[in-house]
Design a protein around this motif. Structure first.
Motif, PDB file in Angstrom:
ATOM      1  N   PHE A   5       0.828  -1.199   0.000  1.00 46.24           N
ATOM      2  CA  PHE A   5       0.000   0.000   0.000  1.00 46.24           C
ATOM      3  C   PHE A   5       0.870   1.261   0.000  1.00 46.24           C
ATOM      4  CE2 PHE A   5      -2.791  -3.157   2.202  1.00 46.24           C
ATOM      5  CZ  PHE A   5      -3.654  -3.327   1.125  1.00 46.24           C
ATOM      6  N   ILE A   6       1.981   1.172   0.734  1.00 46.24           N
ATOM      7  CA  ILE A   6       2.884   2.327   0.783  1.00 46.24           C
ATOM      8  C   ILE A   6       3.493   2.551  -0.615  1.00 46.24           C
ATOM      9  CG2 ILE A   6       5.035   3.201   1.795  1.00 46.24           C
ATOM     10  CD1 ILE A   6       4.215   1.666   4.373  1.00 46.24           C
ATOM     11  N   PHE A   7       3.908   1.464  -1.256  1.00 41.52           N
ATOM     12  CA  PHE A   7       4.440   1.561  -2.618  1.00 41.52           C
ATOM     13  C   PHE A   7       3.408   2.163  -3.552  1.00 41.52           C
ATOM     14  CE2 PHE A   7       8.438  -0.309  -4.011  1.00 41.52           C
ATOM     15  CZ  PHE A   7       8.960  -0.731  -2.807  1.00 41.52           C
ATOM     16  N   ASN A  54       2.452  -9.318  -1.402  1.00 39.11           N
ATOM     17  CA  ASN A  54       3.642  -8.546  -1.073  1.00 39.11           C
ATOM     18  C   ASN A  54       4.248  -7.989  -2.338  1.00 39.11           C
ATOM     19  OD1 ASN A  54       5.747 -10.385  -2.129  1.00 39.11           O
ATOM     20  ND2 ASN A  54       4.913 -11.761  -0.560  1.00 39.11           N
ATOM     21  N   ILE A  55       5.187  -7.116  -2.143  1.00 42.63           N
ATOM     22  CA  ILE A  55       5.716  -6.337  -3.258  1.00 42.63           C
ATOM     23  C   ILE A  55       6.486  -7.221  -4.246  1.00 42.63           C
ATOM     24  CG2 ILE A  55       7.877  -5.639  -2.098  1.00 42.63           C
ATOM     25  CD1 ILE A  55       5.539  -3.286  -3.964  1.00 42.63           C
ATOM     26  N   LEU A  56       7.034  -8.338  -3.773  1.00 43.70           N
ATOM     27  CA  LEU A  56       7.785  -9.215  -4.679  1.00 43.70           C
ATOM     28  C   LEU A  56       6.838  -9.887  -5.671  1.00 43.70           C
ATOM     29  CD1 LEU A  56      10.118 -10.873  -2.027  1.00 43.70           C
ATOM     30  CD2 LEU A  56      10.634  -8.958  -3.544  1.00 43.70           C
ATOM     31  N   ILE A  57       5.679 -10.321  -5.149  1.00 41.97           N
ATOM     32  CA  ILE A  57       4.677 -10.935  -6.030  1.00 41.97           C
ATOM     33  C   ILE A  57       4.184  -9.910  -7.046  1.00 41.97           C
ATOM     34  CG2 ILE A  57       2.329 -11.894  -6.073  1.00 41.97           C
ATOM     35  CD1 ILE A  57       2.977 -13.286  -3.452  1.00 41.97           C
ATOM     36  N   ALA A  58       4.011  -8.669  -6.575  1.00 43.22           N
ATOM     37  CA  ALA A  58       3.544  -7.617  -7.488  1.00 43.22           C
ATOM     38  C   ALA A  58       4.537  -7.458  -8.638  1.00 43.22           C
ATOM     39  CB  ALA A  58       3.373  -6.314  -6.730  1.00 43.22           C
ATOM     40  N   VAL A  81      -2.816   3.136 -13.447  1.00 45.73           N
ATOM     41  CA  VAL A  81      -3.822   2.727 -12.453  1.00 45.73           C
ATOM     42  C   VAL A  81      -3.836   1.199 -12.322  1.00 45.73           C
ATOM     43  CG1 VAL A  81      -6.307   2.610 -12.026  1.00 45.73           C
ATOM     44  CG2 VAL A  81      -5.266   4.773 -12.669  1.00 45.73           C
ATOM     45  N   MET A  82      -3.749   0.524 -13.466  1.00 44.68           N
ATOM     46  CA  MET A  82      -3.799  -0.938 -13.425  1.00 44.68           C
ATOM     47  C   MET A  82      -2.572  -1.507 -12.713  1.00 44.68           C
ATOM     48  SD  MET A  82      -4.874  -3.278 -16.596  1.00 44.68           S
ATOM     49  CE  MET A  82      -5.865  -2.149 -17.450  1.00 44.68           C
ATOM     50  N   ILE A  83      -1.418  -0.942 -13.018  1.00 42.58           N
ATOM     51  CA  ILE A  83      -0.201  -1.398 -12.325  1.00 42.58           C
ATOM     52  C   ILE A  83      -0.336  -1.111 -10.829  1.00 42.58           C
ATOM     53  CG2 ILE A  83       2.269  -0.866 -12.032  1.00 42.58           C
ATOM     54  CD1 ILE A  83       2.446  -0.936 -15.074  1.00 42.58           C
ATOM     55  N   GLY A  84      -0.940   0.040 -10.532  1.00 42.95           N
ATOM     56  CA  GLY A  84      -1.197   0.372  -9.127  1.00 42.95           C
ATOM     57  C   GLY A  84      -2.059  -0.693  -8.464  1.00 42.95           C
ATOM     58  N   TRP A  85      -3.106  -1.125  -9.156  1.00 39.31           N
ATOM     59  CA  TRP A  85      -4.000  -2.132  -8.554  1.00 39.31           C
ATOM     60  C   TRP A  85      -3.307  -3.476  -8.392  1.00 39.31           C
ATOM     61  CZ3 TRP A  85      -6.714   0.621  -5.965  1.00 39.31           C
ATOM     62  CH2 TRP A  85      -7.588   1.594  -6.429  1.00 39.31           C
ATOM     63  N   ILE A 140      -0.176  -3.860  -7.626  1.00 38.67           N
ATOM     64  CA  ILE A 140       0.607  -3.719  -6.387  1.00 38.67           C
ATOM     65  C   ILE A 140      -0.335  -3.817  -5.187  1.00 38.67           C
ATOM     66  CG2 ILE A 140       2.059  -2.131  -5.054  1.00 38.67           C
ATOM     67  CD1 ILE A 140       2.977  -0.951  -7.773  1.00 38.67           C
ATOM     68  N   PHE A 141      -1.477  -3.164  -5.321  1.00 39.41           N
ATOM     69  CA  PHE A 141      -2.473  -3.098  -4.251  1.00 39.41           C
ATOM     70  C   PHE A 141      -3.011  -4.482  -3.909  1.00 39.41           C
ATOM     71  CE2 PHE A 141      -6.597  -1.937  -2.441  1.00 39.41           C
ATOM     72  CZ  PHE A 141      -6.328  -0.755  -1.783  1.00 39.41           C
TER      73      PHE A 141
END
Lengths: 497, 522
Positions: free
Chosen positions: A355-357, A405-409, A394-398, A400-401
């Motif tokens: 979420f922070i990312f 975790n950030i590695l999976i994103a 926006v899609m890349i944001g979602w 990550i959201f």
């Protein structure tokens, strides 16, 4: 209790609407007296609604209500600047402590445990991975705290009240019941919109219900329910299936389907919930501000944030961004303020680095738009490129959201651009229902509305059209009920015997 | 006018929220019989949530909501509407849209004919036995002149018997009369299709036995069909066939769960221990693994990637055969061959039907050296299958699925069951005493597939016990007295074999201990 449940639709809602209707008909009483009764009735219903999810959480919410109620009165009473500020600071700190404890305590514990493991074993391997994915070791033996539902929403609402009272933009509320109703009012309690006290203070004392307002409310509620049940739930199922796969092997097709499905799910889920809240509000005589305004048709990220979760953006704008100086103190400070606001926006959404990312990613693009990108986008004659840019970000944001975790994103985003197909077939995730949800989802996210605006204006006064729209709305309501009832179908797999 | 319309709208909205409850509870109060009609059974196979008894109960509200969800007014009606809606919209998708999407993404699929040479190679040739009819009146042999007297005429199915009496003295001997050839008449020609083999069928005018010749494989749809799993783990196959993906069934089909040397050894060691114990007791032990439906009907499976065609159970069975003298059967070939005549598994269920079970039983008898019967020689009647669980599990509309085949098999009608404990299909254990001439005590421990075999088994053994392996304890006496002990498991539950074996050993050894302690006491 969820709006999209049979219990809400066939028990709770009819009781509330009937009760509210009957209270409007109390003979020999003034409008003000009726509103007083209604407020008490609605407060009682709201507390019951919240207690349904767990009686303990109700006490937390009651605690928050009480602290802020007293805080408001104390701020109002302490005339001088200093003590007023002190009381405000105290109340805000108390609010944030509660929010922090329930929302971020688990995250901090996991971080501490990871650091302790590093210290005790002296091992470097996997430290950052564990740290960033928040996999605690359980070494501290502290049980995980369960997050009370809607806490981020009602604490922000309560804080808006004390800050408004501090700034003298809203009158102090001396009636505990009315104040409690403001915080706990069930339509917006769980998922917003985050109502600011100044917007609603007057409506708590005088509001006018009417048949036309009720009709607007019921239309809005039906659409919201359909958005949630027919589109968001269907596409949510697809997104869940895809995210449950081994992300490293999904291939570009499925990765895109997952990303589009989730982007539509989160929009229709959240905006559907807001529509239901606004609709319920109207049926009960309240007018809430809009929370979404077709964010996916935006031409810039700045525009996106003016259209997405408007009540949260306004909250941060009014209570963080502007007090920090907004955009009036030079470019440097403006960029700083954007950074702070979006860091907080990210943190507000949950206790995870994702979420922070996600928040910081938006901060970067918003600062870039303020510096140079915004002008480029504005001058760009091919607006399609703007849409591609906004939807891409926006899609890349979602992604990550949505990722655990950030590695999976990172892995997921890599799959979007991978050549060749993955192990599974994209067709495995499609069905008539999913195709229809995608079709209606994409068309209904603003594109259709934008291009048929004039036609709709003309049709609005046409009686036949009005009738067709109403039938459509009733059909949606019935489909939602059928779909929700079918959701309770749960056959037992007996093959084990 | 506008106000009137507005009021009507509001009334209808309120009616949708309120009326179902009012009608339901009102009717329930006034005439309880009425709501029973609407509250039909959805075959969920579970106990519905009950009203929590006390407010102080943990998760009271959750339990109350579960109760309400299970008792929503018109729940059955609403769910069946949803199933109908989903069923018709998804079949529209499957019939008209999926193919277009698939062709757009993967290119057009091809139809080919199935290669069935492997099945035909072992298809027994039609019996062409001709009786040699002697034209001579007397048969001269060893100085006697015998005249033939037919004791029993031969038929197409059974040999007859002739007694030869010497016309000069009292000497006589008997000889079997060979079966007479069938009088085959062409009865039917079946073109091969997606769901049927092509063949020419002949029927014997005399005995009614059906013969099929000139087989052609089914037409196989090679178009790309994704693995779509709906509801509670139901895989949508081709031509409305449904498969079950629970218990990791797909891994058995795709060959992705092959056992390692160590695991194979574990099976072997455990099974061998029981074998030794049974050998010592004079119990004939037989293991039986039944193929998953996917293995028998790959032509209806979606496009799955078969990682290894030498699959888990093939390897396990081969390993046991190579490393021991134990008897284990996996009647895959037999069931596939039977496909030329009968459907052997239910289209909308994971189990085999009664024809499949009959074939399975015959494979078992062949292994046990018990007389086998060709299903073509048994009076069989096609009947609609009552088992259609996968449709419900998938959340699809039952009405959208054609009737499925099962068979009523009149096997050995002259044998009657004299005593019975339990029910063949619904109880965990079943015991029967029949007047079968085979006086061996037969025990089978298995899973749900056992139920379909029971009616045949009880007619071939005078004392038979058929039980679920988890309830072996309840039939421990019969296990100890068994002459034949069969341990059965369907492929996807192969891991249950070792625990079942251990359970049986425990039962048998317990008996030994009891006897020893009794001896000491004496």
């Amino acid at each position: 209790m969820l709006f999209s449940s049979m219990l809400f639709l066939w028990i709770f809602l009819p009781i509330v609407l009937t009760g509210n209707f009957l209270l409007s008909k109390i003979p020999f009483s003034s409008q003000a007296v009726r509103i007083r009764y209604k407020n008490i009735f609605l407060l009682f219903c709201s507390l019951f609604f919240y207690a349904w999810g767990g009686i303990y959480y109700l006490f937390i919410m009651l605690g928050v209500i009480f602290v802020n109620f007293i805080g408001g009165i104390r701020i109002h009473k302490s005339g001088t600047g200093r003590s007023k500020k002190r009381v405000l600071a105290g109340t805000v700190i108390l609010n944030l402590s509660v929010l922090f404890f329930f929302k971020y305590f688990n995250m901090v514990i996991a971080m501490i445990e990871t650091v302790m493991a590093l210290g005790s074993r002296g091992e470097q391997g996997g430290f950052w991975e564990n740290f960033i994915t928040l996999q605690g070791t359980g070494q501290l033996g502290i049980e995980k705290i369960v997050l009370p539902i809607g806490i981020s929403f009602f604490i922000f609402q309560a804080m808006s009240y004390v800050i408004d009272v501090y700034k003298d933009t809203a009158p102090v509320q001396r009636n505990l019941f009315d104040f409690a109703l403001y915080v706990a009012f069930f339509p917006q309690l769980i998922a917003g919109p985050i109502v600011q006290y100044s917007d609603i203070a007057k409506q708590l004392l005088e509001r006018k219900e009417s048949a036309s307002l009720f009709e607007e409310g019921q239309t809005r509620f039906c659409y919201g329910l359909a958005k949630k049940v027919l589109i968001a739930n269907t596409l949510g199922g697809v997104a869940d299936q895809i995210w449950a796969l081994e992300i490293g092997t999904i291939g570009a097709g499925i990765a895109w389907l997952g990303a589009v499905s989730y982007s539509l799910q989160i929009y229709y889920d959240f905006s559907g919930y807001s529509d239901m809240a606004i609709g319920l509000g109207k049926m009960l005589g309240f007018r809430f501000r809009e929370n979404f305004s077709y964010p996916y048709i935006s031409c810039s990220i700045q525009e996106f944030w003016r259209r997405w979760h408007i009540s949260l953006s306004s909250w941060f704008k009014n209570y963080i961004y502007i007090p920090l100086g907004g955009n009036r103190k030079g470019l440097h400070k403006t960029c700083r303020n954007i950074f702070i606001v979006f860091l907080l926006t990210g943190i507000w959404h949950g206790a995870n680095f994702t979420f922070i990312f996600w928040g910081l990613m938006y901060a970067v693009f918003l600062i870039a738009e303020r510096l140079f990108l915004g002008r480029m986008l504005e001058k760009n004659p091919v607006k399609l490129l703007n849409h591609i840019y906004v939807l891409g970000i926006v899609m890349i944001g979602w992604i990550i959201f949505r990722s655990d975790n950030i590695l999976i994103a990172g892995e997921y985003i890599g799959q979007l651009f991978r050549a060749g197909s993955g192990k599974n077939s994209i067709l495995s995730y499609l069905s008539m229902r999913v195709l229809l949800a995608l079709l209606f989802g994409i068309l209904g996210s603003g594109f259709l509305q934008k291009h048929t605006e004039k036609l709709m204006d003309r049709l609005r006064s046409n009686a036949v059209w009005g009738c067709a729209v109403w039938l459509w709305q009733i059909l949606l309501l019935i489909l939602c009920i059928i779909s929700l009832a079918a959701g309770t179908y749960n056959p037992f797999i007996y093959f084990q015997f | 006018m506008k106000d009137l319309f507005r009021n009507i709208k509001t009334i209808i909205f309120a009616a949708i929220l309120l009326l179902p409850g009012i009608i339901w509870y009102g009717a329930g109060f006034l005439s309880p019989g009425t709501i029973e009609k609407w509250d039909f059974d959805l075959k969920e196979n579970r106990a519905m949530a009950e009203m929590p008894s006390s407010v102080l109960e943990e998760d009271y509200t959750q339990k109350l909501e579960n109760y309400y969800n299970d008792h929503i007014p018109f729940r059955s009606v609403l769910i069946s509407w949803e199933h109908k809606l989903t069923g018709s919209s998804e079949s529209l998708y499957n019939d008209h849209i999926q193919g277009v999407l698939s062709a757009a993404i993967y290119g057009k699929g091809r139809d080919t004919s199935m290669d069935i040479s492997a099945l035909l190679a072992s298809e027994p040739e039609a019996e062409e036995a001709f009786a040699e009819i002697s034209e001579e009146e007397f048969i001269e042999k060893n100085g006697h002149r015998y005249r033939e007297n037919v004791v029993k005429e031969s038929t197409c199915r059974k040999e007859g018997e002739a007694r030869y009496d010497c016309v000069d003295c009292e000497d006589s001997y008997t000889e079997p009369i060979p079966v007479v050839p069938h009088e085959k008449k062409l009865s039917y020609v079946q073109e091969s299709s997606y769901i049927s083999y092509g063949y020419t069928e002949y029927e014997c005018d005399r005995c009614g036995r059906r013969f099929r010749e000139d087989f052609e494989g089914k037409v196989v749809d090679n178009s790309f069909l994704p693995e779509t799993i709906v509801g509670n783990g139901v895989l949508l196959g081709r031509h409305d066939w449904l498969f079950y993906t629970g218990d990791d069934s797909l891994a058995y089909y795709e060959g992705t769960n092959i056992l390692g040397e160590e695991e194979l050894k574990e099976y072997l060691v455990s099974m061998q221990k029981l074998q030794d114990l049974c050998d010592g007791r004079g119990i004939r032990l037989q293991f039986m693994i039944l193929p998953n439906k996917e293995q028998i009907y790959p032509e209806y499976m979606p496009s799955c990637e078969i990682a290894d065609s030498y699959k888990r159970i093939d390897r396990l069975v081969d390993y046991i055969h190579e490393n021991s003298d134990m008897d284990i059967i996996y009647p895959m070939q037999e069931l596939k061959e039977a496909e030329l005549y009968w459907q052997t598994y239910y289209q909308y269920d994971t189990h085999w039907n009664h024809a499949g079970a009959f074939i399975g039983v015959q494979s078992l008898y062949a292994a046990l050296d018990v007389e086998t019967t060709d299903l073509r020689d048994v009076e069989t009647e096609r009947a609609p299958a009552g088992v259609r669980e996968l449709i419900a599990m998938a959340g699809l509309d039952d009405a959208g699925y054609e009737p499925d085949d099962d068979y009523i098999i009149s096997y050995k009608p002259d044998v009657s069951v004299m005593e019975e404990e339990g029910d063949m299909y619904t109880t965990w254990t079943y015991h029967a005493v029949s007047n079968s001439p085979n006086k061996q005590n037969f025990v089978l421990l298995g899973d749900s597939f056992r139920c379909f075999m029971t009616d045949f088994l009880v007619r071939d053994f005078s004392d038979s016990t058929i039980a679920h392996r988890d309830y072996a304890d309840e039939v421990s006496d019969q296990i100890r007295k068994a002459d034949i002990l069969v341990i059965e498991a369907v492929e996807r539950y192969d891991v249950q074999i070792v625990p079942a074996v251990e359970k049986v050993m425990e039962i048998l050894l317990k008996e030994e201990e009891t006897q020893r302690s009794e001896n000491i006491a004496e």
